[in-house]
Design a protein around this motif. Structure first.
Motif, PDB file in Angstrom:
ATOM      1  N   GLN A   3      40.010  47.477  37.690  1.00  0.00           N
ATOM      2  CA  GLN A   3      39.266  46.939  38.825  1.00  0.00           C
ATOM      3  C   GLN A   3      38.951  48.022  39.847  1.00  0.00           C
ATOM      4  N   ILE A   4      39.896  48.937  40.056  1.00  0.00           N
ATOM      5  CA  ILE A   4      39.668  50.042  40.992  1.00  0.00           C
ATOM      6  C   ILE A   4      38.527  50.934  40.498  1.00  0.00           C
ATOM      7  N   VAL A   5      38.572  51.259  39.214  1.00  0.00           N
ATOM      8  CA  VAL A   5      37.530  52.127  38.641  1.00  0.00           C
ATOM      9  C   VAL A   5      36.176  51.424  38.681  1.00  0.00           C
ATOM     10  N   GLN A   6      36.148  50.134  38.354  1.00  0.00           N
ATOM     11  CA  GLN A   6      34.889  49.389  38.406  1.00  0.00           C
ATOM     12  C   GLN A   6      34.328  49.342  39.822  1.00  0.00           C
ATOM     13  N   TRP A   7      35.200  49.167  40.800  1.00  0.00           N
ATOM     14  CA  TRP A   7      34.772  49.171  42.196  1.00  0.00           C
ATOM     15  C   TRP A   7      34.216  50.540  42.597  1.00  0.00           C
ATOM     16  N   SER A   8      34.794  51.605  42.036  1.00  0.00           N
ATOM     17  CA  SER A   8      34.381  52.975  42.386  1.00  0.00           C
ATOM     18  C   SER A   8      33.152  53.437  41.615  1.00  0.00           C
ATOM     19  N   LEU A   9      32.690  52.660  40.662  1.00  0.00           N
ATOM     20  CA  LEU A   9      31.620  53.095  39.768  1.00  0.00           C
ATOM     21  C   LEU A   9      30.362  53.574  40.491  1.00  0.00           C
ATOM     22  N   PRO A  10      29.851  52.864  41.513  1.00  0.00           N
ATOM     23  CA  PRO A  10      28.646  53.368  42.191  1.00  0.00           C
ATOM     24  C   PRO A  10      28.842  54.765  42.788  1.00  0.00           C
ATOM     25  N   ILE A  11      30.051  55.050  43.259  1.00  0.00           N
ATOM     26  CA  ILE A  11      30.332  56.374  43.825  1.00  0.00           C
ATOM     27  C   ILE A  11      30.376  57.418  42.723  1.00  0.00           C
ATOM     28  N   LEU A  12      31.062  57.099  41.615  1.00  0.00           N
ATOM     29  CA  LEU A  12      31.196  58.048  40.515  1.00  0.00           C
ATOM     30  C   LEU A  12      29.848  58.384  39.893  1.00  0.00           C
ATOM     31  N   LEU A  13      28.934  57.432  39.885  1.00  0.00           N
ATOM     32  CA  LEU A  13      27.623  57.677  39.311  1.00  0.00           C
ATOM     33  C   LEU A  13      26.787  58.646  40.142  1.00  0.00           C
ATOM     34  N   ARG A  14      27.062  58.695  41.424  1.00  0.00           N
ATOM     35  CA  ARG A  14      26.174  59.456  42.313  1.00  0.00           C
ATOM     36  C   ARG A  14      26.693  60.838  42.708  1.00  0.00           C
ATOM     37  N   PHE A  15      28.005  61.037  42.660  1.00  0.00           N
ATOM     38  CA  PHE A  15      28.536  62.284  43.192  1.00  0.00           C
ATOM     39  C   PHE A  15      29.362  63.028  42.164  1.00  0.00           C
ATOM     40  N   ARG A  16      29.137  64.322  42.105  1.00  0.00           N
ATOM     41  CA  ARG A  16      29.919  65.192  41.236  1.00  0.00           C
ATOM     42  C   ARG A  16      31.216  65.550  41.960  1.00  0.00           C
ATOM     43  N   LEU A  17      32.321  65.004  41.449  1.00  0.00           N
ATOM     44  CA  LEU A  17      33.603  65.287  42.087  1.00  0.00           C
ATOM     45  C   LEU A  17      34.159  66.638  41.635  1.00  0.00           C
ATOM     46  N   ARG A  18      33.962  66.939  40.362  1.00  0.00           N
ATOM     47  CA  ARG A  18      34.313  68.243  39.824  1.00  0.00           C
ATOM     48  C   ARG A  18      33.297  68.577  38.753  1.00  0.00           C
ATOM     49  N   ARG A  19      33.390  69.760  38.184  1.00  0.00           N
ATOM     50  CA  ARG A  19      32.338  70.231  37.291  1.00  0.00           C
ATOM     51  C   ARG A  19      32.185  69.369  36.052  1.00  0.00           C
ATOM     52  N   TRP A  20      33.270  68.711  35.614  1.00  0.00           N
ATOM     53  CA  TRP A  20      33.195  67.960  34.367  1.00  0.00           C
ATOM     54  C   TRP A  20      33.026  66.468  34.595  1.00  0.00           C
ATOM     55  N   LEU A  21      32.811  66.046  35.845  1.00  0.00           N
ATOM     56  CA  LEU A  21      32.560  64.634  36.094  1.00  0.00           C
ATOM     57  C   LEU A  21      31.070  64.394  36.357  1.00  0.00           C
ATOM     58  N   PRO A  22      30.592  63.205  36.032  1.00  0.00           N
ATOM     59  CA  PRO A  22      29.161  62.920  36.153  1.00  0.00           C
ATOM     60  C   PRO A  22      28.644  62.974  37.583  1.00  0.00           C
ATOM     61  N   MET A  26      28.363  53.407  29.844  1.00  0.00           N
ATOM     62  CA  MET A  26      28.946  52.317  29.057  1.00  0.00           C
ATOM     63  C   MET A  26      29.751  51.374  29.943  1.00  0.00           C
ATOM     64  N   LEU A  27      30.484  51.939  30.887  1.00  0.00           N
ATOM     65  CA  LEU A  27      31.265  51.106  31.801  1.00  0.00           C
ATOM     66  C   LEU A  27      30.345  50.208  32.614  1.00  0.00           C
ATOM     67  N   TYR A  28      29.203  50.736  33.028  1.00  0.00           N
ATOM     68  CA  TYR A  28      28.237  49.936  33.774  1.00  0.00           C
ATOM     69  C   TYR A  28      27.715  48.787  32.904  1.00  0.00           C
ATOM     70  N   LEU A  29      27.371  49.100  31.653  1.00  0.00           N
ATOM     71  CA  LEU A  29      26.865  48.067  30.750  1.00  0.00           C
ATOM     72  C   LEU A  29      27.871  46.924  30.611  1.00  0.00           C
ATOM     73  N   ILE A  30      29.144  47.276  30.360  1.00  0.00           N
ATOM     74  CA  ILE A  30      30.146  46.254  30.067  1.00  0.00           C
ATOM     75  C   ILE A  30      30.601  45.521  31.323  1.00  0.00           C
ATOM     76  N   SER A  31      30.741  46.240  32.424  1.00  0.00           N
ATOM     77  CA  SER A  31      31.288  45.614  33.641  1.00  0.00           C
ATOM     78  C   SER A  31      30.223  45.006  34.534  1.00  0.00           C
ATOM     79  N   ARG A  32      28.963  45.431  34.411  1.00  0.00           N
ATOM     80  CA  ARG A  32      27.889  44.911  35.253  1.00  0.00           C
ATOM     81  C   ARG A  32      26.827  44.181  34.422  1.00  0.00           C
ATOM     82  N   GLY A  33      26.283  44.894  33.421  1.00  0.00           N
ATOM     83  CA  GLY A  33      25.163  44.349  32.661  1.00  0.00           C
ATOM     84  C   GLY A  33      25.509  43.113  31.859  1.00  0.00           C
ATOM     85  N   VAL A  34      26.617  43.141  31.137  1.00  0.00           N
ATOM     86  CA  VAL A  34      27.002  41.994  30.307  1.00  0.00           C
ATOM     87  C   VAL A  34      27.348  40.769  31.152  1.00  0.00           C
TER      88      VAL A  34
END
Length: 469
Positions: free
Chosen positions: A25-44, A87-95
């Motif tokens: 639930q925490i990760v799903q709540w954070s998803l909009p932030i993770l999609l938009r900002f690069r936290l480190r070089r290997w994160l989206p 994929m997380l967006y598809l399963i947690s939001r789209g579906v």
């Protein structure tokens, strides 16, 4: 250029899934932030929106899954490191959204287990394994001939878990939104094992594999940033700017990439001839072959040379395609670095420890030849020419950037952000594994043939989906 391995390491342990709904639930709540900002070089980063297509198909499958009528596995394309969040967006939001719109009632959690490659925790850090574990993920050793623990975990979860499984059948990213790499046969095999296990348990669920594609695009193509990146790479390669303003924009960028590729190939060919005593076998091409065909032929020759340099160190014979050889080399290198044949490292004598450190350090260095090859296994002569879009120019240029970064900087800095992107996740028509069962169960030869057939059908479905996108 090293993988920063300075000493022998303890064996790589299996990281069991420990799914935690609160953590999800925490990760799903954070998803909009993770999609938009690069936290480190290997994160989206820099994904302004995710669009889903045909999520209703998946919602219906989840409904049947929760009713005990089907078991299914999601086989998704893996062009970029950003794919898990798509994929997380598809399963947690789209579906869930599609389910609500069509009056389908789904039970929580609407989620999936997922399989990831064990090497991810090596370059990203041990914390990533714990992170994935709490989300229901577990690792597979892709180069290992039989990863018994990983496969048994997948088989058990596919049969009995209250959520399905997601797998990237290509086994690794290829950097190409428009091209599917060869698929590993493991996804099809998991499907057949599930059918077999269901029959042994006297259960009647039908087994499906769901093809899912992920493609990235730039809503406002940042040509100026691409020009900046190409100029930077040209300068790093010692090339001066040479632009024919009479050409169309796409032709200008195409010629610049060809020119850059030719320069890089020439220098690396000389490197392997001079310092690794390799011979360049003449390329057998028609005299009228185009420049891009010649460059790809040279690239393939160089990939073979780089892999041979690594294979010679580990005593391996070249077998299979480039992807197969990369997998075998990775596992061979890990056997020198993550030593399962040694007792506790703290009990080793200084002599034994020193030799083990030496072997591990050299293995890490030799694996870098394989890493250079791995980045370009999907590159073809016609990828850009067939469809000269900004996205394909950007993908190719970024792959070159990755290679240049590996050559000059041990820390391998993250990719530059060219601009805001859109992710499009499309759900395809589910493939019934159960319908292949009669052919599979006849004998071993039929089983191997049917696994190959199902794998090819899945590949065709994925390629058709992205070609029509």
């Amino acid at each position: 250029m090293s993988e920063e391995i300075k000493s022998v390491q303890p064996p790589l342990k299996f990281i069991a899934p420990r799914f935690n709904r609160f953590f999800l639930q925490i990760v799903q709540w954070s998803l909009p932030i993770l999609l938009r900002f690069r936290l480190r070089r290997w994160l989206p980063a820099k994904i302004i929106r995710v669009e889903t297509e045909n999520a209703l198909e998946l919602a219906k499958l989840y409904e049947q899954f929760q009713a005990g009528k089907v078991r299914f596995l999601m086989a998704f394309r893996h062009p970029e490191v950003d794919d898990p969040l798509s994929m997380l967006y598809l399963i947690s939001r789209g579906v869930p959204k599609s389910a609500r719109q069509h009056g389908i009632k789904l039970k929580e959690p609407v989620h999936s287990h997922f399989i990831y490659e064990r090497g991810m925790t090596i370059w990203a850090g041990n914390w990533l394994g714990e992170f994935f574990s709490f989300l229901g993920g577990f690792p597979i050793r892709r180069g290992k001939r039989v990863d018994k623990t990983g496969l048994q975990t997948a088989r058990e979860l596919f049969l009995n878990s209250n959520i399905p499984i997601s797998v990237a059948p290509e086994g690794a990213t290829n950097g190409h939104s428009g091209k599917v790499s060869p698929l590993e046969p493991g996804v099809a095999q998991l499907g057949f094992w599930c059918v077999e296990d269901l029959q042994k348990a006297n259960r009647s669920e039908e087994v499906f594999i769901v093809p899912i594609t992920i493609q990235y695009s730039y809503p406002n193509p940042p040509w100026k940033k691409l020009d900046w990146l190409l100029s930077k790479l040209e300068a790093m390669s010692g090339l001066e700017s040479a632009v024919d303003s009479s050409l169309k924009r796409e032709e200008i960028y195409y010629q610049r990439i060809l020119r850059l590729a030719e320069k890089i190939l020439s220098e690396i060919e000389d490197f392997y001839q001079r310092f690794y005593h390799q011979t360049l076998v003449p390329i057998d091409l028609d005299s009228e072959a185009e420049a891009n065909q010649i460059i790809i032929a040279r690239l393939h020759r160089l990939q073979d040379i780089a892999l041979r340099v690594s294979e010679q160190h580990f005593g391996l014979q070249p077998q299979g395609n480039f992807i197969d050889r990369c997998r075998r080399l990775e596992e061979a290198g890990w056997s020198y670095i993550y030593r399962e044949d040694l007792p506790s490292l703290d009990t080793l004598t200084p002599l034994t420890r020193g030799l083990a450190d030496w072997a591990a350090t050299e293995a890490a260095k030799r694996l870098q030849h394989m890493r250079l090859v791995e980045s370009f296994v999907a590159v073809t002569a016609t990828y850009i020419k067939d469809k000269p879009t900004f996205e394909r120019f950007a993908e190719t240029t970024l792959l070159i950037y990755d290679m240049m970064s590996r050559l000059q900087d041990d820390t391998f800095p993250g990719r530059p952000n060219l601009g805001w992107r859109q992710s499009t996740v499309k759900v395809g028509t589910p493939i019934s594994v159960t319908q292949y069962w009669q052919s599979y169960k006849q004998d071993r030869q039929s089983a191997r043939k049917t696994v190959t057939e199902l794998t090819q059908d899945l590949h065709k479905a994925l390629q058709t989906m992205i070609s029509n996108g």
